[in-house]
Design a protein around this motif. Sequence first.
Motif, PDB file in Angstrom:
ATOM      1  N   GLN A  89       0.867  -1.183   0.000  1.00 25.80           N
ATOM      2  CA  GLN A  89       0.000   0.000   0.000  1.00 25.80           C
ATOM      3  C   GLN A  89       0.904   1.233   0.000  1.00 25.80           C
ATOM      4  O   GLN A  89       1.589   1.484   0.986  1.00 25.80           O
ATOM      5  CB  GLN A  89      -0.869   0.041   1.252  1.00 25.80           C
ATOM      6  CG  GLN A  89      -1.945  -1.010   1.325  1.00 25.80           C
ATOM      7  CD  GLN A  89      -3.147  -0.697   0.447  1.00 25.80           C
ATOM      8  OE1 GLN A  89      -3.167   0.291  -0.285  1.00 25.80           O
ATOM      9  NE2 GLN A  89      -4.130  -1.548   0.511  1.00 25.80           N
ATOM     10  N   HIS A 138       0.427   4.794  -0.046  1.00 25.44           N
ATOM     11  CA  HIS A 138      -0.254   6.083   0.056  1.00 25.44           C
ATOM     12  C   HIS A 138      -0.095   6.623   1.466  1.00 25.44           C
ATOM     13  O   HIS A 138       0.373   5.921   2.365  1.00 25.44           O
ATOM     14  CB  HIS A 138      -1.723   5.982  -0.362  1.00 25.44           C
ATOM     15  CG  HIS A 138      -2.483   4.923   0.372  1.00 25.44           C
ATOM     16  ND1 HIS A 138      -2.973   5.116   1.640  1.00 25.44           N
ATOM     17  CD2 HIS A 138      -2.796   3.651   0.038  1.00 25.44           C
ATOM     18  CE1 HIS A 138      -3.578   4.014   2.039  1.00 25.44           C
ATOM     19  NE2 HIS A 138      -3.479   3.109   1.089  1.00 25.44           N
ATOM     20  N   GLN A 139      -0.518   7.878   1.645  1.00 25.31           N
ATOM     21  CA  GLN A 139      -0.156   8.603   2.863  1.00 25.31           C
ATOM     22  C   GLN A 139      -0.758   8.022   4.141  1.00 25.31           C
ATOM     23  O   GLN A 139      -0.225   8.218   5.223  1.00 25.31           O
ATOM     24  CB  GLN A 139      -0.581  10.064   2.723  1.00 25.31           C
ATOM     25  CG  GLN A 139       0.173  10.759   1.607  1.00 25.31           C
ATOM     26  CD  GLN A 139      -0.347  12.145   1.357  1.00 25.31           C
ATOM     27  OE1 GLN A 139      -0.467  12.933   2.283  1.00 25.31           O
ATOM     28  NE2 GLN A 139      -0.667  12.451   0.116  1.00 25.31           N
ATOM     29  N   ASN A 140      -1.862   7.297   4.020  1.00 20.81           N
ATOM     30  CA  ASN A 140      -2.486   6.738   5.213  1.00 20.81           C
ATOM     31  C   ASN A 140      -1.599   5.685   5.875  1.00 20.81           C
ATOM     32  O   ASN A 140      -1.702   5.434   7.071  1.00 20.81           O
ATOM     33  CB  ASN A 140      -3.855   6.164   4.862  1.00 20.81           C
ATOM     34  CG  ASN A 140      -4.778   7.237   4.318  1.00 20.81           C
ATOM     35  OD1 ASN A 140      -5.298   8.054   5.056  1.00 20.81           O
ATOM     36  ND2 ASN A 140      -4.937   7.278   3.002  1.00 20.81           N
ATOM     37  N   ALA A 182       0.520   7.576   8.201  1.00 17.16           N
ATOM     38  CA  ALA A 182      -0.264   7.966   9.384  1.00 17.16           C
ATOM     39  C   ALA A 182      -0.352   6.806  10.378  1.00 17.16           C
ATOM     40  O   ALA A 182      -0.160   6.986  11.581  1.00 17.16           O
ATOM     41  CB  ALA A 182      -1.660   8.429   8.960  1.00 17.16           C
ATOM     42  N   VAL A 183      -0.626   5.615   9.864  1.00 17.01           N
ATOM     43  CA  VAL A 183      -0.761   4.438  10.732  1.00 17.01           C
ATOM     44  C   VAL A 183       0.586   4.075  11.374  1.00 17.01           C
ATOM     45  O   VAL A 183       0.670   3.824  12.578  1.00 17.01           O
ATOM     46  CB  VAL A 183      -1.326   3.240   9.930  1.00 17.01           C
ATOM     47  CG1 VAL A 183      -1.175   1.937  10.703  1.00 17.01           C
ATOM     48  CG2 VAL A 183      -2.790   3.483   9.595  1.00 17.01           C
ATOM     49  N   LYS A 242       5.524  13.000   3.057  1.00 13.27           N
ATOM     50  CA  LYS A 242       4.781  12.760   4.295  1.00 13.27           C
ATOM     51  C   LYS A 242       5.638  11.960   5.294  1.00 13.27           C
ATOM     52  O   LYS A 242       5.670  12.271   6.491  1.00 13.27           O
ATOM     53  CB  LYS A 242       3.483  12.022   3.969  1.00 13.27           C
ATOM     54  CG  LYS A 242       2.703  11.518   5.164  1.00 13.27           C
ATOM     55  CD  LYS A 242       1.681  12.502   5.661  1.00 13.27           C
ATOM     56  CE  LYS A 242       0.782  11.848   6.709  1.00 13.27           C
ATOM     57  NZ  LYS A 242       0.014  12.802   7.473  1.00 13.27           N
TER      58      LYS A 242
END
Lengths: 168, 115
Positions: B51, B53-55, B58-59, B82
Amino acid sequence: MSIVYGEMFLTESVKFFWGCTVGEQATFEVSYTVEGADFSIAGEGAARLKRVLQQVGLPPALVRRIALATYEAELNVVIHAYRGVIKARVSSALVEVWVEDQGPGIPNVELAMKEGYSTAPDHVRALGFGAGMGLPNIRRNADALKITTVVGEGTALYMTFAGPSSEV
Amino acid sequence: MNLRSIVEALQLEVLTGDDLLDRPISGGYISDMLSDVLAHAAPDCLWVTRQAHQNVIAVASLLGLGAVILVNCPVPAALIDKARDESLVLLQSDLMAFELAGQLYALGLRGCRRD
């Protein structure tokens, strides 16, 4: 009691509230808005809350539980709702977090609490969301969870976490 | 085992955090579902995922993970920015996840799980 909103509380004043005068319970409140469907900043509210809780010196394991549960709730707003707000009230005895949204509501809460059940759309699942673990993760990490939901109007989560001074 | 020894042994590309490679690593976790990682991955572990992407950042940042290793996927510039903002070590491998996991295991790393 002092009330601080948004950006303002990434300041030194938080430490002051926390280390407040003996005899009076040091408490502060924070709030962040959440926009539905905006995945570019999804999780920002939980991340900010985490930073504040770290700043005031809550134990790391407690901070992680609060941040994790808040993140899951925030992502539910981003995935399912139009907009929402995260509010937290923090004292050394208790941390309370509210995540309230304007959105579709949850038709069957019991089903939504079941691990593996998800109504997330495919484009969201492609990002790795929609495992059906959000609410179960929240229940596992919060000491108490209350869900109030009205179909067609929205959902309100209320989570509480026992603080470091709660074991009296 | 620290990140640097893993990066060198497996010739991983360091996308961000090359000043943070002395960090000790507790184990590894593989998943492409974010809530699964939130439920089970332990602090200071490596997270292998495709995966990108920016999430993911964050996680990983929320849990205090040791590093993220992206496998078999293109990496958007916004993701790297990020990760840099969050002082997170972002690595990339040309190997498939299965082979990468095998090599990490051979180095002595074990799965980590927080219950």
